[in-house]
Every structure is written in structure tokens, then in C-alpha cells.
Design a protein around this motif. Structure first.
Motif, PDB file in Angstrom:
ATOM      1  N   PHE A  18       0.823  -1.218   0.000  1.00  0.00           N
ATOM      2  CA  PHE A  18       0.000   0.000   0.000  1.00  0.00           C
ATOM      3  C   PHE A  18       0.860   1.272   0.000  1.00  0.00           C
ATOM      4  CE2 PHE A  18      -3.396   2.284   2.802  1.00  0.00           C
ATOM      5  CZ  PHE A  18      -3.723   3.115   1.751  1.00  0.00           C
ATOM      6  N   MET A  19       1.721   1.426   1.011  1.00  0.00           N
ATOM      7  CA  MET A  19       2.493   2.670   1.094  1.00  0.00           C
ATOM      8  C   MET A  19       3.556   2.754   0.004  1.00  0.00           C
ATOM      9  SD  MET A  19       1.435   4.976   3.000  1.00  0.00           S
ATOM     10  CE  MET A  19      -0.278   4.502   2.909  1.00  0.00           C
ATOM     11  N   LYS A 107       5.229   6.904   8.603  1.00  0.00           N
ATOM     12  CA  LYS A 107       4.776   7.009   9.977  1.00  0.00           C
ATOM     13  C   LYS A 107       4.253   5.653  10.442  1.00  0.00           C
ATOM     14  CE  LYS A 107       0.944   6.282  10.183  1.00  0.00           C
ATOM     15  NZ  LYS A 107       0.129   5.089   9.776  1.00  0.00           N
ATOM     16  N   TYR A 139      -0.694  13.694   5.935  1.00  0.00           N
ATOM     17  CA  TYR A 139      -1.849  14.608   6.036  1.00  0.00           C
ATOM     18  C   TYR A 139      -1.414  16.059   6.268  1.00  0.00           C
ATOM     19  CZ  TYR A 139      -4.616  10.414   5.849  1.00  0.00           C
ATOM     20  OH  TYR A 139      -5.166   9.228   5.428  1.00  0.00           O
ATOM     21  N   TYR A 167     -10.663   9.550  13.846  1.00  0.00           N
ATOM     22  CA  TYR A 167     -10.159   8.833  12.666  1.00  0.00           C
ATOM     23  C   TYR A 167     -10.710   7.414  12.748  1.00  0.00           C
ATOM     24  CZ  TYR A 167      -6.854   7.979   8.790  1.00  0.00           C
ATOM     25  OH  TYR A 167      -6.287   7.715   7.564  1.00  0.00           O
ATOM     26  N   GLN A 169     -12.030   3.758  10.885  1.00  0.00           N
ATOM     27  CA  GLN A 169     -11.990   2.807   9.776  1.00  0.00           C
ATOM     28  C   GLN A 169     -12.791   1.567  10.198  1.00  0.00           C
ATOM     29  OE1 GLN A 169      -7.761   2.046   9.365  1.00  0.00           O
ATOM     30  NE2 GLN A 169      -7.412   3.905   8.173  1.00  0.00           N
ATOM     31  N   TRP A 171     -12.011  -1.817   8.672  1.00  0.00           N
ATOM     32  CA  TRP A 171     -11.492  -3.034   8.031  1.00  0.00           C
ATOM     33  C   TRP A 171     -11.281  -4.190   9.014  1.00  0.00           C
ATOM     34  CZ3 TRP A 171      -6.295  -4.473   9.157  1.00  0.00           C
ATOM     35  CH2 TRP A 171      -5.526  -3.494   9.791  1.00  0.00           C
ATOM     36  N   ARG A 182      -0.142  -6.184  11.287  1.00  0.00           N
ATOM     37  CA  ARG A 182      -0.674  -4.993  11.946  1.00  0.00           C
ATOM     38  C   ARG A 182      -1.371  -5.319  13.273  1.00  0.00           C
ATOM     39  NH1 ARG A 182      -1.154  -0.268   8.784  1.00  0.00           N
ATOM     40  NH2 ARG A 182      -0.748  -0.532   6.579  1.00  0.00           N
ATOM     41  N   ASP A 195      -1.140   3.347  14.362  1.00  0.00           N
ATOM     42  CA  ASP A 195      -1.426   3.445  12.930  1.00  0.00           C
ATOM     43  C   ASP A 195      -2.163   4.743  12.587  1.00  0.00           C
ATOM     44  OD1 ASP A 195      -1.600   2.670  10.272  1.00  0.00           O
ATOM     45  OD2 ASP A 195      -3.454   1.558  10.569  1.00  0.00           O
ATOM     46  N   ILE A 196      -3.240   5.042  13.320  1.00  0.00           N
ATOM     47  CA  ILE A 196      -4.033   6.220  12.918  1.00  0.00           C
ATOM     48  C   ILE A 196      -4.118   7.306  13.991  1.00  0.00           C
ATOM     49  CG2 ILE A 196      -5.286   5.230  10.977  1.00  0.00           C
ATOM     50  CD1 ILE A 196      -7.533   4.417  12.770  1.00  0.00           C
ATOM     51  N   HIS A 199      -1.442   9.839  13.321  1.00  0.00           N
ATOM     52  CA  HIS A 199      -1.807  10.940  12.414  1.00  0.00           C
ATOM     53  C   HIS A 199      -2.545  12.030  13.193  1.00  0.00           C
ATOM     54  CE1 HIS A 199      -0.798   9.501   8.398  1.00  0.00           C
ATOM     55  NE2 HIS A 199      -1.497   8.386   8.531  1.00  0.00           N
ATOM     56  N   ASN A 266     -12.314   5.432   5.952  1.00  0.00           N
ATOM     57  CA  ASN A 266     -11.046   6.109   6.280  1.00  0.00           C
ATOM     58  C   ASN A 266     -11.398   7.546   6.658  1.00  0.00           C
ATOM     59  OD1 ASN A 266      -8.155   6.046   6.506  1.00  0.00           O
ATOM     60  ND2 ASN A 266      -8.048   7.284   4.663  1.00  0.00           N
ATOM     61  N   TRP A 328      -6.388  12.195  -2.424  1.00  0.00           N
ATOM     62  CA  TRP A 328      -5.551  11.701  -1.324  1.00  0.00           C
ATOM     63  C   TRP A 328      -4.121  11.468  -1.796  1.00  0.00           C
ATOM     64  CZ3 TRP A 328      -3.394   6.668  -0.665  1.00  0.00           C
ATOM     65  CH2 TRP A 328      -3.000   6.354   0.638  1.00  0.00           C
TER      66      TRP A 328
HETATM   67  C1  SOE Z   1      -4.114   1.727   7.459  1.00  0.00           C
HETATM   68  O1  SOE Z   1      -4.897   1.787   8.585  1.00  0.00           O
HETATM   69  C2  SOE Z   1      -3.753   3.075   6.891  1.00  0.00           C
HETATM   70  O2  SOE Z   1      -3.265   2.769   5.650  1.00  0.00           O
HETATM   71  C3  SOE Z   1      -2.670   3.851   7.617  1.00  0.00           C
HETATM   72  O3  SOE Z   1      -1.522   3.075   7.828  1.00  0.00           O
HETATM   73  C4  SOE Z   1      -2.366   5.104   6.842  1.00  0.00           C
HETATM   74  O4  SOE Z   1      -1.372   5.860   7.459  1.00  0.00           O
HETATM   75  C5  SOE Z   1      -3.651   5.905   6.684  1.00  0.00           C
HETATM   76  O5  SOE Z   1      -3.399   7.020   5.884  1.00  0.00           O
HETATM   77  C6  SOE Z   1      -4.725   5.105   6.068  1.00  0.00           C
HETATM   78  O6  SOE Z   1      -4.894   3.906   6.767  1.00  0.00           O
END
Ligand code: SOE
Length: 382
Positions: A18-19, A107, A139, A167, A169, A171, A182, A195-196, A199, A266, A328
Motif C-alpha cells: 500500500f504505502m 509514519k 496529512y 479517525y 476505519q 477493516w 498490523r 497506525d491512525i 496521524h 477512512n 488523497w
Molecule cells: C491503514 O490503517 C492506513 O493505511 C494507515 O496506515 C495510513 O497511514 C492511513 O493514511 C490510512 O490507513
């Protein structure tokens, strides 16, 4: 900008999931839109030779490799972009900084305070030799949030009293979602918290230009066991986290994060309430910032939508005419632009590893408070 180099900067990215994919698109696009020093996308690194070769070809990297240590002695690599899970950050970042490579690391900075402190020491030693380092809190590069920071800094909301960050999510809402790195403390450090909430905490400190001094926190794991490759395994991190934060300047912030908030994919929202105005941001509408001017007569007050697409807004002169929105993925392009500019100009990039450590301190204090069942913990006392 061109600098004085005899050849383009050589870039390596480690990780292609992903990143690694998000950063790869940024490396691919940045020079088409921003004035940055010349660079080459030299190598993409990953553990699976076939998969990383396929990713390198797809994302436009000249070559692929499986051994990150092979980069250390390569003279054609100047910048290393680390997009691996957190448990690898410290070892890699320290080795690359010592080898004289500029380092961008995703991060959160690392999984523990010990690793984070070692990374800051390595970054400071490297900075004395002109080697730059930065943490990927992308962000900060949302134009509307950069604008919000500018407005707060100019005093447009007066004295900030209260900040709310959420924040959410979903999943992990499904109990049958499998075990991953994770969800293991030894690989991820923590769950939704690192993880979030990382941020969220970075945003609070970034927007206010202030420092969290104490916290009260709570963590919860709703699904304690998940199926791993060898059968059921305990989940050793949090699914959700809550915290209240005191800031040195007198503001109080609340942070609420979750990976089991069914229906929220998200959803990052940030609200800032000051003595003379308010701001509100919603990542699902990232081209907008809601602004209230509390100094006009109350009959005319209201949260108004500022469409953050003007060329005069942060980062936007590089993109489309006003009203033509961005997404994004652009935050990662802005992040690479800022890192390359810092390398070229010799100005220390932000967020630095020290700023990453400031977030880790808050995360550690929240964990401590949660373990002690809601006592207030002074940041930096752990
Ligand atoms: C997963 O929860 C994740 O991809 C994070 O690791 C990111 O930093 C975030 O931007 C979106 O969610």
C-alpha cells in the motif's frame, strides 16, 4: 531548482504494498508538476523477487532488489524511502543515515520509544553532515490542513481552546478478518493507536504549533483472537483508542480512533474551536475547509465552506485551475516535493525524526494511562 550535482539524485524505495505504491506514484509524478532537483527512480526493494520485479516494472523503477543492505554501499543511491512495517524502521533508517543516505520513513516513526530515540540520535548526527531525514505524516500535505495551520498561526481563530480529532476505519469490524502483522505487538507496536492516532496527534501538534503535555487514554480490543496461518492467534494490539490531551498553550484536544467503526472507511475529521473562530475538516471532502469567523455579528456567523483549490492555496499552483479538485494521492506527491526541496536547499525538513519522537511520546503516555486505567500521564515521563 537544479542544485550543483554532477548527476541526478538516485532514489530507492523499500516496500511495494500500500504505502510503497502510494510513494511510487508520488516519485513518478512529482517532477512533472513541481520544480524539484533532478532524480532517478533507481531501485525498488522487496522480499519477494518476482513480486518486487513486477511492481518495479509497473510503477516505473529502473530495477528491483531483495536485499535492502545491498543499497548501503551503492554510490548511485542518495535517498532511501522506507515504506516497510514499523518494526524495520529503526534498523534500516539508522543504517542508511550512517551510510550518508537521506531518509524518508513512513509514519509512525518506530514501534517503541527506545527505537525512536536511537533514530533521532542518528538523524541529528547525520544532519551535522548535511544528511536529511523526515517522517511521512502525509496529512500535513493536504492543502486544506496546511491552510488551517496558516489560519491558526495568523490568529484567525483567536486562542485555540478545543480540538476534536476522529479517525475511523472498519477493516477489522469483521471478526473473520485474518491475522496480519498490523495485529501483532511485536511487528506493529500498537494497533489503531500507532497506525491512525499517530496521524491525529501529529495533526494536533502541527495545526496548533504546540506540544502535548499530558494525556488520559483508553485502549480496547473488541476481537481478541483472529485466525492466523497456524490457527487462532491472540490479537495483541488495540482495535480502538481514545485520549484527551492537554497542550502547553492551554488547549485541550480529544482523539478517538477505531478500526472497527462499521461503515467508516477512512474517515478523518478535525475540528478546531478558538475564542474568535472555528475550523472543520473532513478527509472525505479534502478540497474543503469549513471556516467560522466569530468576530462578525452573530446573526451573520456560520461555518462557511472555503473551496481550497485556488493557486494561492498551499501546493495548488502546481495543479489545475481553481475548482478542479485533487485527491488523497496528491498528499504523497507534496511530501516528496517538500523532501526533495529540503535536500536541495539544505533546510531541515519537517516533520523531523524529533517531531516523530514527539508523537511517539504521546502514544507511549496514552498506553501508560490506559494500562493504569485512566490516570493522567505526563508526556515524556516514560
Ligand atoms: C491503514 O490503517 C492506513 O493505511 C494507515 O496506515 C495510513 O497511514 C492511513 O493514511 C490510512 O490507513
Amino acid at each position: 531548482m537544479s542544485g550543483n550535482r554532477s548527476r541526478p539524485l538516485g532514489v530507492a524505495t523499500i516496500g511495494y504494498a500500500f504505502m510503497g505504491k502510494a510513494h511510487s506514484q508520488a516519485w513518478r509524478n512529482v517532477a512533472s508538476y513541481f520544480d524539484v532537483p533532478a532524480f532517478e527512480r533507481t531501485v525498488l526493494v522487496g522480499r519477494d523477487a518476482d513480486a518486487v520485479a513486477e511492481a518495479a516494472a509497473r510503477y516505473g523503477w529502473a530495477e528491483s532488489a531483495t536485499d535492502w543492505r545491498s543499497l548501503l554501499s551503492r554510490d548511485d543511491i542518495d535517498i532511501v524511502d522506507i515504506c516497510t512495517p514499523g518494526w524495520l524502521h529503526a534498523e534500516m533508517a539508522i543504517a542508511f543515515l550512517e551510510a550518508g543516505k537521506h531518509v524518508l520513513v513512513e509514519k509512525p516513526l518506530a514501534n517503541s520509544m527506545t527505537e525512536s530515540a536511537a533514530m533521532v540520535a542518528a538523524a541529528e548526527a547525520a544532519a551535522a553532515r548535511g544528511v536529511r531525514s523526515m517522517v511521512g505524516f502525509n496529512y500535513r500535505r493536504v492543502p486544506a490542513l496546511a491552510l488551517a495551520r496558516d489560519l491558526i498561526g495568523q490568529g484567525r481563530v483567536g486562542t485555540v481552546r478545543q480540538v476534536r480529532v476522529s479517525y475511523l476505519q472498519d477493516w477489522l469490524a469483521d471478526e473473520t478478518a485474518p491475522m496480519t502483522w498490523r495485529l501483532r505487538k511485536e511487528t506493529a507496536g500498537s494497533g489503531a493507536l500507532g497506525d491512525i492516532a499517530s496521524h491525529a496527534i501529529d495533526q494536533v501538534q502541527f495545526l496548533l504549533g504546540d506540544t502535548v503535555t499530558d494525556v488520559s487514554g483508553r485502549l480496547h480490543t473488541f476481537v481478541p483472537t483472529r485466525n492466523g496461518p497456524d490457527g487462532p492467534e491472540p490479537v495483541t494490539v488495540d482495535d480502538a483508542a481514545w485520549a484527551t490531551l492537554s497542550l502547553a498553550g492551554g488547549a485541550v484536544a480529544s482523539v478517538e480512533v477505531s478500526r472497527v467503526a462499521l461503515g467508516r472507511k477512512n474517515a478523518l475529521t478535525i475540528e478546531v474551536y478558538g475564542s474568535e473562530g472555528s475550523l472543520a475538516f473532513d478527509l472525505e471532502r479534502l478540497n474543503e475547509l469549513m471556516v467560522l469567523d466569530g468576530t462578525v455579528p452573530v446573526e451573520r456567523q456560520g461555518l462557511s465552506r472555503v473551496l481550497v483549490t485556488e493557486p494561492g492555496h498551499p501546493y495548488l499552483d502546481a495543479w489545475w485551475p481553481q475548482g478542479h479538485t485533487i485527491g488523497w494521492e496528491h498528499t504523497f506527491t507534496h511530501q516528496i516535493r517538500d523532501f526533495l526541496t529540503a535536500i536541495d536547499t539544505g533546510v531541515a525538513p519537517s516533520p523531523s525524526f524529533a517531531e516523530g519522537l514527539a508523537v511517539q511520546r504521546v502514544l507511549a503516555a496514552i498506553q501508560e494511562s490506559a494500562a493504569a486505567k485512566s490516570s493522567i500521564v505526563t508526556v515524556g515521563s516514560i
